[in-house]
Design a protein around this motif. Structure first.
Motif: not given
Length: 381
Positions: A89-90, A92, A95-96
Motif C-alpha cells: 500500500q502507498e 510516504q 516505496k511500493m
C-alpha cells in the motif's frame, strides 16, 4: 486476545483486527498467520535524508504499513512475532514493493487479511478471544538439587524458572551442611513460586517429586509462609496438590498429568484432556491396534469409512506453507466433526504435542476395527 473488528464475506475472504493482550496471544497469532496473507500494523522505519550540503541524517519514524507476508519467525523467549514481506500500500516513507519486517508485540494492534478463512482459523480466533482460555495450571517438579517451575496453558508449557543447587551429602555424625543446602534450595523454590505464579488465575499447583522431597518441601513452605506472613501462600494452600514423579526434569510432566488423582482434580483443563486422549490412543494401540491409526494416509482411510471416534492432530500441520496440504488437514477435521467425531488439536509447544509429533502429528482412535490387510491393500493401490 481482544477482537476489535471482523469483516469476512460469504466467500470467507476478509480481514480481522485484533490486539494481543498477553504472550500466549502471540502464539495464537503465529498459528493464524500464513505466508501469502496480508498484515497491517504500526512499525518503526529508518529514513535517510540528505541535506543541500550533502550531509546524510538517519531518523526513525513511526508509520503504518501493510505487507504481504513472505517469511514468519516466532521468538518464544522474547515473545515477538516477526513478519517479513513486501509493502503493498502507498506510504510516504516506504516505496511500493519494498521489503520490511513487522514486529507484532503485546498490546500492538494488527489487521490480518486472508483470501480464505477456513474453519481451523476461525476456531483459533474464537479460542484466542475467549477470556476463559487462560493458564489455570502450574507445576513444580523437583528432586534434590533440581526444580522446574512451569505454567501449563491450554496451548503450551512455559518454563518460568529452573533452580539447580549443589546440596552436600550427609556425613557420618553430621547433617548440618546437607540441611543448610536443602533449606537454601527450598527457599529458592518458594521465591520462584511467589514471583511466577498468579494465584488469581491458577486453579491448581502440582508439586511433584520422587520419594519424600515434595512432602518435606510442602512442610517447609507452609512453615515459612506462617513465619514470614506470606498471606498468598496461606490463603491458597488448598490449591497445592502433591503427586509422585520419577524425576525432577520437565519430561516428567507427562506422567504427572496422567495420574488419576490429578486428572480428576484437573478435569476441566485442556492440558489434562489432551494428555488423556494421547494416553487412550497408546492404550488402544497396545490392546487393539486395528482401532488405533496414525499417519495421514491411514487416518484418511479411516475418515472415509466414517470410523474415526477421536482425531488427534498437531497445530504444526496447519502451519504448512503448501495451501493444498493445509486444506487436506482442514478437510480431515471438518469430516470427522460432520460424522460426530471428536477433534483434539494439540499444540506443538506442549509436552503432549511433542509426543504426537513423533507419530507424524496425526493419529486417530476408531469406533470399530479396520484390519491391517485392508490398509495394506489401500496402500498398494
Amino acid at each position: 486476545m481482544k477482537l476489535v473488528s471482523r469483516d469476512i464475506d460469504k466467500n470467507y475472504a476478509g480481514c480481522v483486527t485484533m490486539i494481543p493482550e498477553e504472550a500466549e496471544d502471540l502464539w495464537h497469532a503465529y498459528n493464524l498467520i500464513m505466508v501469502g496473507d496480508t498484515i497491517r500494523s504500526t512499525t518503526i522505519r529508518k529514513i535517510q535524508t540528505e541535506s543541500a550540503t550533502g550531509s546524510v541524517s538517519v531518523n526513525k519514524v513511526r508509520t503504518t504499513l501493510t505487507i504481504k507476508i513472505e517469511a514468519i519467525d516466532f521468538d518464544t523467549q522474547g515473545c515477538v512475532l516477526r513478519l517479513k514481506g513486501r509493502n503493498i500500500q502507498e506510504n510516504q516513507y516506504v516505496k511500493m514493493g519494498a521489503y520490511h519486517t513487522l514486529d507484532l508485540e503485546v498490546n500492538r494492534k494488527f489487521t490480518l487479511g486472508k483470501q480464505e478463512w477456513d474453519s481451523i482459523a476461525l476456531e483459533r480466533i474464537e479460542t484466542a478471544c475467549d477470556p476463559t482460555q487462560h493458564a489455570d495450571l502450574a507445576a513444580v517438579i523437583m528432586q534434590e538439587g533440581l526444580a522446574n517451575v512451569c505454567l501449563i496453558t491450554s496451548n503450551m508449557t512455559i518454563m518460568r524458572a529452573k533452580i539447580e543447587t549443589n546440596i552436600p551429602r550427609k556425613r557420618k555424625g553430621s547433617c548440618t551442611q546437607h540441611d543448610k543446602g536443602l533449606t537454601k534450595f527450598y527457599d529458592q523454590i518458594v521465591q520462584a513460586i511467589l514471583r511466577h505464579i498468579n494465584f488469581d488465575v491458577v486453579k491448581c499447583v502440582l508439586v511433584a517429586s520422587p520419594g519424600f522431597v515434595k512432602d518435606q518441601f510442602m512442610t517447609y513452605m507452609m512453615d515459612l509462609a506462617i513465619k514470614m506472613e506470606y498471606k498468598v501462600l496461606i490463603d491458597n494452600k488448598s490449591k497445592f496438590v502433591m503427586v509422585h514423579s520419577s524425576s525432577g526434569f520437565k519430561h516428567s510432566l507427562k506422567e504427572i498429568l496422567q495420574d488419576p488423582a490429578v486428572t480428576s482434580k484437573l478435569s476441566d483443563t485442556k492440558a489434562s484432556g489432551e494428555v488423556k486422549a494421547l494416553d487412550d490412543f497408546y492404550q488402544m494401540l497396545q490392546n487393539d491396534p486395528n482401532r488405533a491409526f496414525y499417519g495421514v494416509r491411514h487416518v484418511e482411510k479411516a475418515v472415509d469409512l466414517q470410523a474415526v471416534e477421536v482425531l488427534l492432530i498437531s497445530d504444526e500441520l496447519f502451519r504448512a506453507q503448501n495451501v493444498a496440504q493445509r486444506k487436506r488437514y482442514v478437510k480431515l477435521v471438518d469430516s470427522v466433526r460432520e460424522c460426530g467425531g471428536e477433534v483434539k488439536i494439540f499444540s506443538s509447544m506442549h509436552i503432549s504435542g511433542e509426543q504426537l509429533g513423533l507419530l507424524s502429528g496425526i493419529a486417530a482412535i476408531l469406533r470399530f476395527p479396520i484390519p491391517d490387510d485392508e490398509e495394506e491393500d489401500s496402500d498398494d493401490d
